[in-house]
Scaffold this active site. Structure first.
Site, mmCIF file in Angstrom:
data_model
loop_
_atom_site.group_PDB
_atom_site.id
_atom_site.type_symbol
_atom_site.label_atom_id
_atom_site.label_comp_id
_atom_site.label_asym_id
_atom_site.label_seq_id
_atom_site.Cartn_x
_atom_site.Cartn_y
_atom_site.Cartn_z
ATOM 1 N N GLY A 8 0.811 -1.229 0.000
ATOM 2 C CA GLY A 8 0.000 0.000 0.000
ATOM 3 C C GLY A 8 0.836 1.267 0.000
ATOM 4 N N ALA A 10 1.541 3.231 -2.309
ATOM 5 C CA ALA A 10 1.090 4.322 -3.190
ATOM 6 C C ALA A 10 -0.114 5.065 -2.590
ATOM 7 C CB ALA A 10 0.729 3.765 -4.572
ATOM 8 N N GLY A 11 -0.508 4.673 -1.385
ATOM 9 C CA GLY A 11 -1.627 5.348 -0.730
ATOM 10 C C GLY A 11 -1.151 6.545 0.075
ATOM 11 N N PHE A 12 -2.063 7.098 0.858
ATOM 12 C CA PHE A 12 -1.773 8.324 1.624
ATOM 13 C C PHE A 12 -0.651 8.093 2.647
ATOM 14 C CE2 PHE A 12 -3.496 10.568 5.587
ATOM 15 C CZ PHE A 12 -2.713 11.690 5.398
ATOM 16 N N ILE A 13 -0.853 7.162 3.574
ATOM 17 C CA ILE A 13 0.150 6.954 4.636
ATOM 18 C C ILE A 13 1.346 6.164 4.095
ATOM 19 C CG2 ILE A 13 0.558 6.001 6.940
ATOM 20 C CD1 ILE A 13 -2.528 6.290 7.408
ATOM 21 N N THR A 134 -6.103 0.717 12.858
ATOM 22 C CA THR A 134 -6.807 1.950 13.203
ATOM 23 C C THR A 134 -7.398 1.878 14.602
ATOM 24 O OG1 THR A 134 -8.851 3.144 12.662
ATOM 25 C CG2 THR A 134 -8.749 0.888 11.939
ATOM 26 N N ASP A 135 -7.633 3.044 15.197
ATOM 27 C CA ASP A 135 -8.320 3.075 16.501
ATOM 28 C C ASP A 135 -9.815 2.755 16.349
ATOM 29 O OD1 ASP A 135 -9.126 5.432 15.244
ATOM 30 O OD2 ASP A 135 -8.679 6.737 16.941
ATOM 31 N N GLU A 136 -10.312 2.742 15.105
ATOM 32 C CA GLU A 136 -11.752 2.511 14.900
ATOM 33 C C GLU A 136 -12.166 1.090 15.304
ATOM 34 O OE1 GLU A 136 -13.335 4.242 11.301
ATOM 35 O OE2 GLU A 136 -11.709 5.692 11.207
ATOM 36 N N TYR A 159 -15.816 -1.121 7.517
ATOM 37 C CA TYR A 159 -14.369 -0.854 7.491
ATOM 38 C C TYR A 159 -13.713 -1.289 8.793
ATOM 39 C CZ TYR A 159 -10.045 1.795 8.209
ATOM 40 O OH TYR A 159 -8.750 2.149 8.521
ATOM 41 N N LYS A 163 -10.952 -4.294 9.673
ATOM 42 C CA LYS A 163 -9.630 -4.050 10.273
ATOM 43 C C LYS A 163 -9.493 -4.809 11.595
ATOM 44 C CE LYS A 163 -6.771 -1.643 8.967
ATOM 45 N NZ LYS A 163 -5.643 -1.834 7.970
HETATM 46 P P1 NAD Z 1 -5.263 4.631 1.254
HETATM 47 O O1 NAD Z 1 -6.640 4.211 0.919
HETATM 48 O O2 NAD Z 1 -4.835 6.032 0.983
HETATM 49 O O3 NAD Z 1 -4.210 3.670 0.516
HETATM 50 C C1 NAD Z 1 -4.377 2.298 0.439
HETATM 51 C C2 NAD Z 1 -3.341 1.740 -0.532
HETATM 52 O O4 NAD Z 1 -3.488 0.308 -0.586
HETATM 53 C C3 NAD Z 1 -3.500 2.252 -1.963
HETATM 54 O O5 NAD Z 1 -2.240 2.576 -2.519
HETATM 55 C C4 NAD Z 1 -4.122 1.064 -2.701
HETATM 56 O O6 NAD Z 1 -3.810 1.019 -4.081
HETATM 57 C C5 NAD Z 1 -3.524 -0.115 -1.953
HETATM 58 N N1 NAD Z 1 -4.373 -1.314 -2.029
HETATM 59 C C6 NAD Z 1 -5.711 -1.410 -1.787
HETATM 60 N N2 NAD Z 1 -6.143 -2.663 -1.980
HETATM 61 C C7 NAD Z 1 -5.046 -3.394 -2.344
HETATM 62 C C8 NAD Z 1 -4.850 -4.763 -2.659
HETATM 63 N N3 NAD Z 1 -5.872 -5.634 -2.661
HETATM 64 N N4 NAD Z 1 -3.612 -5.178 -2.968
HETATM 65 C C9 NAD Z 1 -2.566 -4.299 -2.982
HETATM 66 N N5 NAD Z 1 -2.697 -2.988 -2.700
HETATM 67 C C10 NAD Z 1 -3.921 -2.540 -2.382
HETATM 68 O O7 NAD Z 1 -5.075 4.279 2.804
HETATM 69 P P2 NAD Z 1 -4.271 5.069 3.937
HETATM 70 O O8 NAD Z 1 -5.133 6.154 4.464
HETATM 71 O O9 NAD Z 1 -2.917 5.379 3.429
HETATM 72 O O10 NAD Z 1 -4.197 3.947 5.053
HETATM 73 C C11 NAD Z 1 -3.138 2.995 5.058
HETATM 74 C C12 NAD Z 1 -3.357 2.010 6.172
HETATM 75 O O11 NAD Z 1 -3.426 2.686 7.425
HETATM 76 C C13 NAD Z 1 -4.677 1.234 6.044
HETATM 77 O O12 NAD Z 1 -4.440 -0.087 6.429
HETATM 78 C C14 NAD Z 1 -5.606 1.930 7.036
HETATM 79 O O13 NAD Z 1 -6.558 1.029 7.536
HETATM 80 C C15 NAD Z 1 -4.617 2.359 8.109
HETATM 81 N N6 NAD Z 1 -5.000 3.570 8.870
HETATM 82 C C16 NAD Z 1 -5.418 4.700 8.231
HETATM 83 C C17 NAD Z 1 -5.716 5.841 8.977
HETATM 84 C C18 NAD Z 1 -6.127 7.128 8.286
HETATM 85 O O14 NAD Z 1 -6.497 8.086 8.962
HETATM 86 N N7 NAD Z 1 -6.075 7.228 6.965
HETATM 87 C C19 NAD Z 1 -5.615 5.826 10.357
HETATM 88 C C20 NAD Z 1 -5.181 4.641 10.980
HETATM 89 C C21 NAD Z 1 -4.867 3.530 10.226
HETATM 90 P P1 TYD Z 2 -13.361 10.582 7.454
HETATM 91 O O1 TYD Z 2 -12.332 11.568 6.966
HETATM 92 O O2 TYD Z 2 -14.159 9.824 6.459
HETATM 93 O O3 TYD Z 2 -12.631 9.602 8.484
HETATM 94 P P2 TYD Z 2 -13.253 8.467 9.494
HETATM 95 O O4 TYD Z 2 -14.640 8.182 9.100
HETATM 96 O O5 TYD Z 2 -12.335 7.311 9.259
HETATM 97 O O6 TYD Z 2 -13.130 9.045 10.869
HETATM 98 O O7 TYD Z 2 -14.380 11.361 8.373
HETATM 99 C C1 TYD Z 2 -13.941 12.100 9.516
HETATM 100 C C2 TYD Z 2 -15.167 12.610 10.212
HETATM 101 O O8 TYD Z 2 -15.774 13.611 9.381
HETATM 102 C C3 TYD Z 2 -16.236 11.552 10.450
HETATM 103 O O9 TYD Z 2 -16.834 11.788 11.722
HETATM 104 C C4 TYD Z 2 -17.244 11.784 9.333
HETATM 105 C C5 TYD Z 2 -17.127 13.269 9.070
HETATM 106 N N1 TYD Z 2 -17.345 13.720 7.673
HETATM 107 C C6 TYD Z 2 -18.185 14.806 7.425
HETATM 108 O O10 TYD Z 2 -18.782 15.402 8.352
HETATM 109 N N2 TYD Z 2 -18.336 15.217 6.127
HETATM 110 C C7 TYD Z 2 -17.714 14.602 5.086
HETATM 111 O O11 TYD Z 2 -17.918 15.006 3.898
HETATM 112 C C8 TYD Z 2 -16.855 13.498 5.356
HETATM 113 C C9 TYD Z 2 -16.139 12.768 4.235
HETATM 114 C C10 TYD Z 2 -16.692 13.088 6.668
#
Ligand code: NAD
Ligand code: TYD
Length: 349
Positions: A8, A10-13, A134-136, A159, A163
């Site tokens: 992963g 290429a994703g955000f984190i 995630t904390d979720e 989701y 997780k």
């Molecule tokens: P994201 O959705 O931005 O990126 C996910 C990446 O995984 C993408 O590059 C996608 O192409 C790749 N991917 C998806 N399905 C795949 C598969 N089947 N095979 C190979 N690659 C695949 O996610 P993120 O926000 O960067 O989160 C990364 C991790 O951190 C996740 O596991 C998420 O649950 C966890 N996390 C995210 C947050 C948050 O706030 N974003 C917080 C805590 C934990």
């Molecule tokens: P989100 O960024 O989707 O993260 P998560 O659901 O994993 O916490 O949402 C953050 C918070 O913002 C969540 O309580 C839902 C709310 N939210 C809105 O109020 N408006 C929006 O358009 C979106 C996408 C989320």
């Protein structure tokens, strides 16, 4: 130099982690990614010609492709981030969350275990399978209290259920087979290269396009926000120093209601990109998310005291940086808004 397999990346984190490892010459990295709608190779532009960076296109559910990645790259450690990550999409189409997050993680565990068993003893000793979670998984808090590593799992969304399930599989592979695993459960991240379906980037980009800023319900739900690079430093520290079989919660004590978050973004934009009206005039309250968790908040005492981790940004400094990044990097987000996701409401049933 240490060899790290990142799923992963290429994703955000994942891309923040890969940029950090390669830029600071901390490891040679193989990014294994399927490039779903959320994956973006342009997030890796600054490292993609670096000899420390490698890319393998593949699905984590594809056993043979995962085996090949392990066999050819020979990692010393794996940081597993690949997942379907957006709660609203999990309401619209849960099946993909079960497939990638649960079956994909189980596939990786199986391949990692076979690989680990064949390593020489010194490499076995230091190998880690780290699951980024995630904390979720802990469900929702009321007005008070914090999630600790001992909080029972009680996920509500498809989701978070997926997780939670994958965390249980990771723990089972440690307890049953002895695979040296680590689990990190982090609060909501924000920062550069965040896909604009999530609250913070969606608000910034809708505001810049003078579109409605959708706030679910009354905007009273609370999230605990962490700047993405602070998450990355925590992940690297846990990978180096965390005890196998353990879980570490990651968060920086930055609780805000959603309405406060949206209002703060509006105030920053009023200053940096003045418009004829205050941006707050775009705030629109919309139907609430089904099963919307009221509050998340992390108690990070364990990672702070055991490993000495501390975040570098507070929410105000991190948010200002983030807004400036979106103002300066239209090349990254404009194609996403035009071709992949323009901001329509997801997950409202
Ligand atoms: P994201 O959705 O931005 O990126 C996910 C990446 O995984 C993408 O590059 C996608 O192409 C790749 N991917 C998806 N399905 C795949 C598969 N089947 N095979 C190979 N690659 C695949 O996610 P993120 O926000 O960067 O989160 C990364 C991790 O951190 C996740 O596991 C998420 O649950 C966890 N996390 C995210 C947050 C948050 O706030 N974003 C917080 C805590 C934990
Ligand atoms: P989100 O960024 O989707 O993260 P998560 O659901 O994993 O916490 O949402 C953050 C918070 O913002 C969540 O309580 C839902 C709310 N939210 C809105 O109020 N408006 C929006 O358009 C979106 C996408 C989320």
């Amino acid at each position: 130099m240490k060899r790290i397999l990142v799923t992963g990346g290429a994703g955000f984190i994942g891309s923040a982690l890969v940029r950090y490892l390669v830029r600071n010459k901390l490891a040679e990295v193989l990014n294994y990614d399927k490039i779903t709608y959320a994956g973006n190779s342009s997030s890796l532009k600054e490292v993609d010609s670096d000899p420390l960076y490698h890319f393998a296109y593949g699905d984590i559910c594809d056993l043979q492709a995962v085996e090949k990645a392990f066999r050819t790259f020979k990692p010393d450690s794996i940081l597993h981030l690949a997942a379907e990550s957006h709660v609203d999409r999990s309401i619209d189409s849960p099946a993909e969350f079960v497939r990638t997050n649960v079956l994909g993680t189980a596939t990786l565990l199986q391949v990692a275990l076979d690989y680990w068993k064949r390593l020489p003893p010194d490499k076995q000793e230091t190998f880690r399978f780290q699951h980024i979670s995630t904390d979720e998984v802990y469900g929702a808090l009321g007005e008070e209290g914090f999630f600790t590593e001992k909080t029972p799992y009680a996920p509500h969304s498809p989701y978070s259920a997926s997780k939670a399930s994958s965390d249980h599989f990771v723990r089972a592979w440690h307890d049953t087979f002895g695979l040296p695993t680590l689990i990190t459960n982090c609060s909501n991240n924000y920062g550069p290269y965040h896909f604009p379906e999530k609250l913070i980037p969606l608000t910034i980009l809708n505001a810049l396009d003078h579109k409605a800023l959708p706030v679910y319900g009354k905007g009273a739900n609370v999230r605990d926000w962490l700047y993405v690079y602070d998450h990355v430093t925590a992940l690297c520290l846990v990978n180096e120093k965390g005890r196998p079989g353990e879980t570490y919660n990651i968060g920086g004590h930055n609780e805000r209601t959603n309405l406060q978050v949206v209002q703060s973004i509006c105030r920053i934009l009023d200053e940096l990109a003045p418009w004829e009206k205050p941006y707050e005039s775009l705030i629109t309250f919309v139907t609430d998310r089904p099963g919307h968790d009221l509050r998340y908040a992390i108690d990070p005492t364990k990672i702070e005291t055991e490993l000495g981790w501390k975040p570098s940004e507070n929410f105000d400094t991190g948010l200002a940086r983030t807004v400036r990044w979106y103002l300066d990097n239209e090349w990254w987000w404009r194609p996403i808004r035009e071709k992949k996701y323009a901001g329509r409401r997801l997950g409202s049933l």
